[in-house]
Write a protein that holds these residues in place. Sequence first.
Motif, PDB file in Angstrom:
ATOM      1  N   PRO A  53       0.808  -1.220   0.000  1.00 34.73           N
ATOM      2  CA  PRO A  53       0.000   0.000   0.000  1.00 34.73           C
ATOM      3  C   PRO A  53       0.846   1.277   0.000  1.00 34.73           C
ATOM      4  O   PRO A  53       0.471   2.279  -0.621  1.00 34.73           O
ATOM      5  CB  PRO A  53      -0.816  -0.125   1.291  1.00 34.73           C
ATOM      6  N   ILE A  54       1.981   1.239   0.698  1.00 31.86           N
ATOM      7  CA  ILE A  54       2.854   2.422   0.725  1.00 31.86           C
ATOM      8  C   ILE A  54       3.424   2.664  -0.673  1.00 31.86           C
ATOM      9  O   ILE A  54       3.430   3.785  -1.180  1.00 31.86           O
ATOM     10  CB  ILE A  54       3.995   2.232   1.743  1.00 31.86           C
ATOM     11  N   ARG A  55       3.890   1.582  -1.299  1.00 27.85           N
ATOM     12  CA  ARG A  55       4.467   1.711  -2.632  1.00 27.85           C
ATOM     13  C   ARG A  55       3.441   2.266  -3.616  1.00 27.85           C
ATOM     14  O   ARG A  55       3.751   3.148  -4.423  1.00 27.85           O
ATOM     15  CB  ARG A  55       4.983   0.354  -3.108  1.00 27.85           C
ATOM     16  N   ALA A  56       2.213   1.768  -3.537  1.00 26.12           N
ATOM     17  CA  ALA A  56       1.170   2.233  -4.446  1.00 26.12           C
ATOM     18  C   ALA A  56       0.886   3.719  -4.260  1.00 26.12           C
ATOM     19  O   ALA A  56       0.611   4.445  -5.226  1.00 26.12           O
ATOM     20  CB  ALA A  56      -0.107   1.419  -4.218  1.00 26.12           C
ATOM     21  N   VAL A 103       7.216   9.819  -6.316  1.00 20.75           N
ATOM     22  CA  VAL A 103       8.643   9.579  -6.075  1.00 20.75           C
ATOM     23  C   VAL A 103       9.396   9.453  -7.398  1.00 20.75           C
ATOM     24  O   VAL A 103      10.488  10.003  -7.569  1.00 20.75           O
ATOM     25  CB  VAL A 103       8.845   8.325  -5.200  1.00 20.75           C
ATOM     26  N   LEU A 104       8.804   8.753  -8.352  1.00 20.23           N
ATOM     27  CA  LEU A 104       9.432   8.644  -9.668  1.00 20.23           C
ATOM     28  C   LEU A 104       9.550  10.011 -10.330  1.00 20.23           C
ATOM     29  O   LEU A 104      10.570  10.338 -10.940  1.00 20.23           O
ATOM     30  CB  LEU A 104       8.635   7.687 -10.557  1.00 20.23           C
ATOM     31  N   SER A 105       8.518  10.820 -10.195  1.00 21.75           N
ATOM     32  CA  SER A 105       8.549  12.162 -10.770  1.00 21.75           C
ATOM     33  C   SER A 105       9.634  13.004 -10.109  1.00 21.75           C
ATOM     34  O   SER A 105      10.364  13.750 -10.782  1.00 21.75           O
ATOM     35  CB  SER A 105       7.184  12.833 -10.601  1.00 21.75           C
ATOM     36  N   TYR A 130      11.371   0.673  -1.090  1.00 18.69           N
ATOM     37  CA  TYR A 130      10.015   0.222  -1.429  1.00 18.69           C
ATOM     38  C   TYR A 130       9.961  -0.519  -2.764  1.00 18.69           C
ATOM     39  O   TYR A 130       8.875  -0.746  -3.299  1.00 18.69           O
ATOM     40  CB  TYR A 130       9.062   1.417  -1.420  1.00 18.69           C
ATOM     41  N   ASP A 131      11.168  -0.904  -3.252  1.00 18.68           N
ATOM     42  CA  ASP A 131      11.261  -1.748  -4.449  1.00 18.68           C
ATOM     43  C   ASP A 131      10.424  -1.182  -5.594  1.00 18.68           C
ATOM     44  O   ASP A 131       9.635  -1.895  -6.234  1.00 18.68           O
ATOM     45  CB  ASP A 131      10.810  -3.181  -4.115  1.00 18.68           C
TER      46      ASP A 131
END
Length: 254
Positions: free
Chosen positions: A6-9, A15-17, A37-38
């Motif tokens: 859920p955190i990754r989602a 984060v990528l941006s 968070y892989d």
Amino acid sequence: PRDIGPIRAAIESPVLSLFKNSSGEIAAGTTRILTTYDIGLDPSLLTRRILDSRQPESLRIAALQRLASDPEFDDRSVFRGALADSAAELRATAATLWSERFPADRLEAIDALLTKTEDSDLRTAFALLASDNSPGSVRRLDGQLGRMRRGDLFRTVQLDLYEAIQAQGNPALISKLSGIDPFDLAREGGDATQGRNVFENQGICLKCHTALRGGGDAGPPLGSIARLRRDGELLESLLDPGAKIVPGYGIAAI
């Protein structure tokens, strides 16, 4: 422990941006989040950051660690580029990661470090050799010991070599340490940053002493101790704190 799904989602998109539009320490921190968070990332983006000498070393190291955490990534040219870089900590990180990813070829990374002149390169090389008892590692440690006896090895890394040979455990090699006093080797070298961390956080030093900040007053202040005591006296106090007591700081039992 918690489910990171859920955190990754929730954080993946921002984060990528942030990674793509930032640099410096912000990009380094973002890269560590990607690893924690892989979160997948195009390896080419990380590779460009790693090989860009204008980027801060912390970012380049974080990017290399992220690449190495991907079991599918096996482009050795990236590691070789990092091993040949001018940034010492990046080289050390690359050698360690190379040894973990390609253990059969670990000596290639070690040999790259042994040609350098920075203390950190040699310390990393010795540590990697200490964990491998192959004939190739024994030969390299033996060669470095020969340099040490000839006076061709920096005194600042001689204790690291001594400890690596002891840890490696080859009886024939250990026998060649006869006559070498490890306490004499401890007069030089070490890692000031690691030492500060031990003094301020891991030991009980600050319970009795003050240094640059905080501490107790049961022992003498140590902020200017290097100007007051020779290296041999400092070493003795570390190994046998009760050997000499500064007047006014003795222990009294009532």
